[in-house]
Every structure is written in C-alpha cells, then in structure tokens.
Design a protein around this motif. Structure first.
Motif, short mmCIF file in Angstrom:
data_model
loop_
_atom_site.label_atom_id
_atom_site.label_comp_id
_atom_site.label_asym_id
_atom_site.label_seq_id
_atom_site.Cartn_x
_atom_site.Cartn_y
_atom_site.Cartn_z
N TYR B 87 41.11 58.49 51.33
CA TYR B 87 42.22 58.31 50.39
C TYR B 87 42.05 57.02 49.59
N VAL B 88 41.51 55.99 50.25
CA VAL B 88 41.32 54.73 49.52
C VAL B 88 40.30 54.92 48.40
N ILE B 89 39.28 55.75 48.65
CA ILE B 89 38.30 56.02 47.58
C ILE B 89 39.01 56.68 46.40
N CYS B 90 39.90 57.64 46.68
CA CYS B 90 40.67 58.27 45.58
C CYS B 90 41.44 57.21 44.80
N VAL B 91 42.15 56.33 45.54
CA VAL B 91 42.96 55.30 44.88
C VAL B 91 42.07 54.40 44.03
N ASP B 92 40.93 53.98 44.60
CA ASP B 92 40.03 53.07 43.90
C ASP B 92 39.53 53.70 42.61
N LEU B 93 39.10 54.98 42.68
CA LEU B 93 38.60 55.65 41.48
C LEU B 93 39.71 55.79 40.45
N ALA B 94 40.94 56.11 40.91
CA ALA B 94 42.05 56.29 39.98
C ALA B 94 42.36 54.98 39.26
N ILE B 95 42.40 53.86 40.03
CA ILE B 95 42.72 52.58 39.39
C ILE B 95 41.61 52.19 38.41
N LYS B 96 40.35 52.41 38.82
CA LYS B 96 39.22 52.11 37.92
C LYS B 96 39.34 52.87 36.62
N ALA B 97 39.78 54.15 36.72
CA ALA B 97 39.82 54.99 35.53
C ALA B 97 40.97 54.61 34.61
N TYR B 98 42.16 54.33 35.18
CA TYR B 98 43.33 54.14 34.33
C TYR B 98 43.65 52.67 34.05
N TYR B 99 43.34 51.78 34.99
CA TYR B 99 43.65 50.36 34.78
C TYR B 99 42.40 49.52 35.05
N PRO B 100 41.37 49.63 34.19
CA PRO B 100 40.11 48.93 34.49
C PRO B 100 40.28 47.41 34.65
N GLU B 101 41.18 46.78 33.86
CA GLU B 101 41.30 45.31 33.97
C GLU B 101 41.91 44.93 35.32
N ILE B 102 42.94 45.68 35.73
CA ILE B 102 43.57 45.37 37.01
C ILE B 102 42.58 45.62 38.14
N SER B 103 41.78 46.68 38.00
CA SER B 103 40.77 46.96 39.02
C SER B 103 39.82 45.79 39.17
N ALA B 104 39.44 45.17 38.03
CA ALA B 104 38.52 44.04 38.09
C ALA B 104 39.17 42.85 38.79
N THR B 105 40.46 42.57 38.50
CA THR B 105 41.08 41.41 39.15
C THR B 105 41.36 41.67 40.62
N LEU B 106 41.68 42.93 40.97
CA LEU B 106 41.95 43.20 42.38
C LEU B 106 40.67 43.12 43.19
N GLY B 107 39.52 43.36 42.55
CA GLY B 107 38.23 43.23 43.23
C GLY B 107 38.17 44.05 44.50
N PRO B 108 37.82 43.40 45.61
CA PRO B 108 37.61 44.17 46.84
C PRO B 108 38.89 44.52 47.54
N TYR B 109 40.05 44.05 47.06
CA TYR B 109 41.26 44.21 47.86
C TYR B 109 41.74 45.66 47.95
N VAL B 110 41.39 46.49 46.94
CA VAL B 110 41.74 47.90 47.05
C VAL B 110 40.98 48.52 48.22
N GLY B 111 39.68 48.22 48.31
CA GLY B 111 38.89 48.74 49.43
C GLY B 111 39.40 48.25 50.76
N LEU B 112 39.97 47.07 50.75
CA LEU B 112 40.44 46.50 52.01
C LEU B 112 41.72 47.15 52.51
N ILE B 113 42.30 48.08 51.71
CA ILE B 113 43.43 48.85 52.24
C ILE B 113 42.99 49.57 53.50
N ILE B 114 41.69 49.93 53.57
CA ILE B 114 41.18 50.65 54.75
C ILE B 114 41.49 49.89 56.03
N THR B 115 41.24 48.59 56.01
CA THR B 115 41.43 47.82 57.24
C THR B 115 42.83 47.23 57.32
N ASN B 116 43.73 47.68 56.42
CA ASN B 116 45.09 47.19 56.50
C ASN B 116 45.73 47.73 57.79
#
Lengths: 196, 208
Positions: B87-116
């Motif tokens: 599911y995190v991969i889905c979220v990451d791809l969605a954010i990259k596609a629709y909000y590329p600037e926010i995806s860049a500033t969030l950096g690795p933190y979207v991926g880190l939802i996995i270990t949340n």
C-alpha cells in the motif's frame, strides 16, 4: 567523484552534523522506550551500528545489481525491508552460534531493530542521495554511531533526572522530547564543521 | 433487531473514539512520531502525509483482517509488513504523480510509513483478531487520531516559523519569524509541549 562528498566526510557528518536521530528524526520509537538507563541503551546502540552497516551494504548491492537493471526501482521498499528482516534473523543465528557472549548482550534487541525506521531510512536516503558503494557503507556506519551516541547521551541524562521533580503530565515522553530538543540545539553547534 | 443495530453502532463509535482520543497513537502511546517530527514544518506536506498514512492504515488493517484465517502465526509479521509495503508503494507512486514537489520534499518519509509502528501495531493488536469492517474502522480511526495531532503541530510550526499557513502570509511583515520552529529542535519542543498539553487534559489515573 563528480561532486559527491568523500566517504570520510559523509561518515563524520552523519555522526554529528546530520545525526539521523536529531536532524532526521528516525528511530524515535525505540529511542524513547529504551533510554531509561545507560546499559541497555548502549547494547541497543551497538546492535544498531552493526545491523545498519551490514544492511546499507547489502541494500546498495540489491538496488544497484538487481532493481536498477530490471527497472524495478519502485519495488525498493519491499526489497529493502525483506533484506533488513532477513539480515537481522541471520545475524541473530550466527551470533548465537559463534559469539554467545555478544548474543546475550544484544540478543533481545535484535528483533526490535527489524522495525527500527532508522535502518530503512538509511537505505532510502543513500538511494536518494546517490551515494557510491563505499560512501553508502560509511554513511550506514556513521548513522549507526550517531544514533548510538544520541541514545546513550539521553539515557545518561534520564538516569540523572530520576531525582528531579517533573510535572506529572510532562513525565515520560513529554520531558524526554524536550530534552531531545535541547540536545538537537546543541548539535546544531557542530554544523559547518565539515563541508557537506 | 434494533438492539443489535444499536450495539453495533455503539461498538463502531467506541472503536472510532478509541483511535482518535482514548488511545491516540501520538500523545497516548507515543508511537510513529518519526514522521510526526519530520514532515510538520509545513502544513501542506503534513496534509499529504496524513492522507497517505490514513489510506495505508485503513487499507492494511482491512487486508490483514481479510487474510487473517490464511496467515500462519509464525510468518504473520512478515506478511503484515509486505501488505503494508504494497500500500505504501501505491501511496508513493500516487504522490509522485500528482504532487511531484511535495514528493521531493517528503523524500524518504513516505517510504518510512512502512516502519511506522502505528500501522503495525493496529494490524497486530486489532486487525489480526477481528473481522474486516471493524478492522477497517479501527485502522482509519488510528489514522485520523494521528493526523489530528500532526496537523495541530504543523499549524503552530508553520505559523510561528514562517508566518504563513498553507503558504499564505497570515502574520504581518512586522512579525519576527521564530526560525527555530522549522528547524529540528523546534519539532522536538513542539511535540513535547503537545504531549504535555493533551496529557494534562486527561484525568491523572489514566496518564500512563
């Protein structure tokens, strides 16, 4: 090295300037729960250094040799987390057999580390920053040392704090976070020491 | 029939209430705060991150619960991690596609939802033993409880650090920015104070 900082710079910077805990906020869960006294904190710190160094090397190889050539970068989350979980399991088994002393010291912390977000964070950061293999390993080791430094320092402070009177609602996580904030302020003093 | 419905409604309400207030993941259990600290310097980043976490928490609880009868006990943690990671991969791809600037500033933190730990915690404590719909609600409630605290922290950090809200200038030019609020120490102070505030609203015997 096409504008990349050298491995030694990255190593030193990741210990004190870009401390993974104090500036990137990674590994907070175990940092807050296992910092009541110095001894277990030091054990956990050592285990993190160990696992972080190994997994940053392995994950670099997996990413560079398997995922990139196949165009499967988006699978990196799954690949990294599997590598980390497998490494932790393997390290645990090897240590139990060959270095029982070290195993008894670190054993109970190893399963905890598999879900420590700092470990996954290091692997993700090294991909984003496009470090080379040597730099990645230096970054992994340095971040582990930086994390261990922060948790040992906090555990020392919290041992002293047992005798102070704290507002009941602020006790525990509240005051720990504020102490960490002051520590982070102190570490800002290091910035500019090494050009990053 | 109506009593059963009433009981169901009650259970649902208490599940939601528990996630948002009684066992709020951030200030009650102090879990998953890595991202609470890292993404809260701007309200916009926090909104995107909260939406991602909400989706992942609800959907992974739902999926873990659907598969609970087919997951052997010994490998359940690994199975849960893999479900969350998908599911995190889905979220990451969605954010990259629709909000590329926010995806860049969030950096690795979207991926880190996995270990949340919040998501893992809800899967392990609730979803693995309960049917899908309550599990979905439980995950969603934990997600909302987390988002509320995050947005509260982000509101103050952006307001005091930049004098803006969602990028719009709110405080006048005469306002001296509290730069410390958008730097890492500000995050620790703000979260510490938030935990203090919310805990002092609780009755003393439930503070632990």
């Amino acid at each position: 090295m096409n504008g990349q900082p050298s491995a030694i710079t990255v190593f030193i910077a990741s210990i004190i300037i870009n401390n993974i805990l104090l500036t990137n906020f990674l590994g907070m869960c175990s940092y807050l729960s296992i910092s009541k006294s110095v001894r277990p904190a030091a054990g956990l710190g050592m285990a993190v250094v160990f696992v972080m160094t190994i997994t940053s090397a392995l994950n670099y190889l997996v990413y560079d040799l398997v995922l990139l050539p196949l165009g499967l970068e988006y699978l990196r989350f799954i690949a990294f987390i599997v590598v980390i979980a497998a490494t932790v399991q393997l390290v645990e088994m090897v240590m139990e057999k060959y270095t029982p002393g070290l195993y008894y010291l670190l054993g109970i912390f190893l399963p905890l580390i598999a879900v420590n977000c700092a470990i996954l964070g290091v692997s993700l950061f090294m991909v984003i920053r496009q470090y080379s293999f040597v730099t990645s390993v230096a970054y992994g080791a340095g971040s582990g040392l930086g994390w261990a430094l922060a948790i040992i320092a906090l555990a020392g402070l919290r041992e002293k704090m047992k005798r102070s009177r704290v507002h009941p609602a602020l006790e525990g996580p509240g005051i720990t976070l504020i102490i960490t904030g002051i520590m982070a302020l102190a570490f800002i003093g290091f910035s500019g020491m090494v050009p990053v | 029939m109506s009593t059963i419905k009433a009981i169901r409604k009650n259970v649902t309400l208490s599940t939601i209430r528990r996630g948002i207030w009684d066992e709020n993941p951030v200030f009650r259990q102090v879990l998953g705060i890595c991202s609470a600290l890292a993404v809260t310097n701007l309200l916009a980043n926090t909104l995107v991150m909260s939406a991602g976490l909400f989706f992942t928490a609800a959907m992974s609880s739902f999926t873990v619960s659907l598969l609970r009868k087919y997951t052997p006990r010994d490998v359940r943690i690994m199975a849960q991690v893999l479900i969350i990671a998908s599911y995190v991969i889905c979220v990451d791809l969605a954010i990259k596609a629709y909000y590329p600037e926010i995806s860049a500033t969030l950096g690795p933190y979207v991926g880190l939802i996995i270990t949340n730990c919040i998501i893992m915690g809800r899967c392990e404590a609730f979803a693995y033993h309960n049917p899908p719909i309550p599990a979905l609600l439980d995950g969603a409630a934990a997600g909302v409880g987390y988002s509320v605290v995050l947005l509260f922290i982000a509101f103050w950090r952006e307001l005091l650090g930049f004098g803006t809200l969602l990028g719009h200038q709110v405080l006048g030019d005469g306002f001296a920015r509290w730069t410390i609020m958008v730097m890492p120490p500000g995050a620790f102070f703000m979260l510490g104070l938030t935990v203090w505030l919310f805990r002092s609203l609780l009755p003393p015997e439930r503070r632990d």
